[in-house]
Motif scaffolding. Structure first.
Motif, PDB file in Angstrom:
ATOM      1  N   LYS A  53       0.799  -1.343   0.108  1.00  0.00           N
ATOM      2  CA  LYS A  53      -0.028   0.204   0.030  1.00  0.00           C
ATOM      3  C   LYS A  53       0.794   1.184   0.015  1.00  0.00           C
ATOM      4  O   LYS A  53       1.639   1.457   0.723  1.00  0.00           O
ATOM      5  N   PHE A  54       0.789   2.235  -0.833  1.00  0.00           N
ATOM      6  CA  PHE A  54       1.669   3.238  -1.140  1.00  0.00           C
ATOM      7  C   PHE A  54       1.020   4.581  -1.277  1.00  0.00           C
ATOM      8  O   PHE A  54      -0.035   4.558  -2.209  1.00  0.00           O
ATOM      9  N   PRO A  55       1.552   5.556  -0.842  1.00  0.00           N
ATOM     10  CA  PRO A  55       0.895   6.927  -1.199  1.00  0.00           C
ATOM     11  C   PRO A  55       1.129   7.254  -2.550  1.00  0.00           C
ATOM     12  O   PRO A  55       2.085   7.149  -3.125  1.00  0.00           O
ATOM     13  N   VAL A  56       0.046   7.819  -3.072  1.00  0.00           N
ATOM     14  CA  VAL A  56      -0.070   8.388  -4.362  1.00  0.00           C
ATOM     15  C   VAL A  56       0.570   9.721  -4.581  1.00  0.00           C
ATOM     16  O   VAL A  56       0.119  10.759  -3.609  1.00  0.00           O
ATOM     17  N   VAL A  57       1.566  10.105  -5.196  1.00  0.00           N
ATOM     18  CA  VAL A  57       2.265  11.262  -4.916  1.00  0.00           C
ATOM     19  C   VAL A  57       2.147  12.321  -6.284  1.00  0.00           C
ATOM     20  O   VAL A  57       2.650  13.210  -6.563  1.00  0.00           O
ATOM     21  N   GLY A  58       1.500  11.374  -7.487  1.00  0.00           N
ATOM     22  CA  GLY A  58       1.442  12.190  -8.576  1.00  0.00           C
ATOM     23  C   GLY A  58       0.703  11.284  -9.491  1.00  0.00           C
ATOM     24  O   GLY A  58       0.461  10.049  -9.374  1.00  0.00           O
ATOM     25  N   PHE A  59       0.271  11.866 -10.756  1.00  0.00           N
ATOM     26  CA  PHE A  59      -0.191  11.021 -11.885  1.00  0.00           C
ATOM     27  C   PHE A  59      -0.021  11.697 -13.200  1.00  0.00           C
ATOM     28  O   PHE A  59       0.494  12.829 -13.127  1.00  0.00           O
ATOM     29  N   VAL A  60      -0.161  10.919 -14.060  1.00  0.00           N
ATOM     30  CA  VAL A  60      -0.288  11.403 -15.430  1.00  0.00           C
ATOM     31  C   VAL A  60      -1.629  11.408 -15.868  1.00  0.00           C
ATOM     32  O   VAL A  60      -2.484  10.257 -15.931  1.00  0.00           O
ATOM     33  N   LYS A  61      -1.999  12.323 -16.498  1.00  0.00           N
ATOM     34  CA  LYS A  61      -3.285  12.341 -16.918  1.00  0.00           C
ATOM     35  C   LYS A  61      -3.664  11.843 -18.399  1.00  0.00           C
ATOM     36  O   LYS A  61      -2.707  11.868 -19.023  1.00  0.00           O
ATOM     37  N   ASP A  62      -5.108  11.338 -18.457  1.00  0.00           N
ATOM     38  CA  ASP A  62      -5.284  10.999 -19.824  1.00  0.00           C
ATOM     39  C   ASP A  62      -6.591  12.079 -19.948  1.00  0.00           C
ATOM     40  O   ASP A  62      -7.071  12.732 -19.199  1.00  0.00           O
TER      41      ASP A  62
END
Length: 132
Positions: A53-62
């Motif tokens: 289980k890992f914290p989400v620190v960013g994302f790539v949008k679509d």
């Protein structure tokens, strides 16, 4: 993928060792079966499932959701980059993830040691991803 020389011995011990090394798993072949390069009943792929289980620190949008998530890991007081995941969810779930992450956008990365990810949209690490 790593390739090793042919090993004869206790397959269970080899699998346990592979899992401790965080390998994806092992490929084995019946010792009495002939070698053939295609898939057949003599070959087995045994996966070592790694979970976390890992914290989400960013994302790539679509266009309407997320193409990938950037994950972190707490190491003492530091939040360090763990890697990227980009599969395992439906279009509907992708849209839901995006709506939640859009509520915690951050102008810069919250990682202790910055990384270069030009397509990243950074977020406050408020949401966690269960990864397998």
């Amino acid at each position: 993928m790593l390739f090793s020389e042919h090993l004869v011995g206790d397959g269970q011990k080899m699998f346990e060792h592979a899992a401790k090394l965080h390998w994806e798993g092992i490929i084995s072949k019946r010792a009495d079966g002939p070698y053939r390069s295609e898939r057949n009943e003599n070959w087995l792929k045994i996966k070592a499932v790694q979970k976390g289980k890992f914290p989400v620190v960013g994302f790539v949008k679509d266009p309407s959701g997320v193409a990938a998530l950037y994950l972190g890991k707490q190491e003492g007081k530091d939040l360090v980059y763990m890697g990227k995941v980009g599969t395992g969810w439906s279009r509907t779930v992708s849209n839901q993830i995006r709506k939640q992450l859009d509520t915690v956008l951050s102008p810069k990365s919250k990682l202790s040691r910055p990384i270069r990810k030009p397509k990243a949209r950074w977020v406050e690490p408020k949401f966690y991803a269960a990864v397998e």
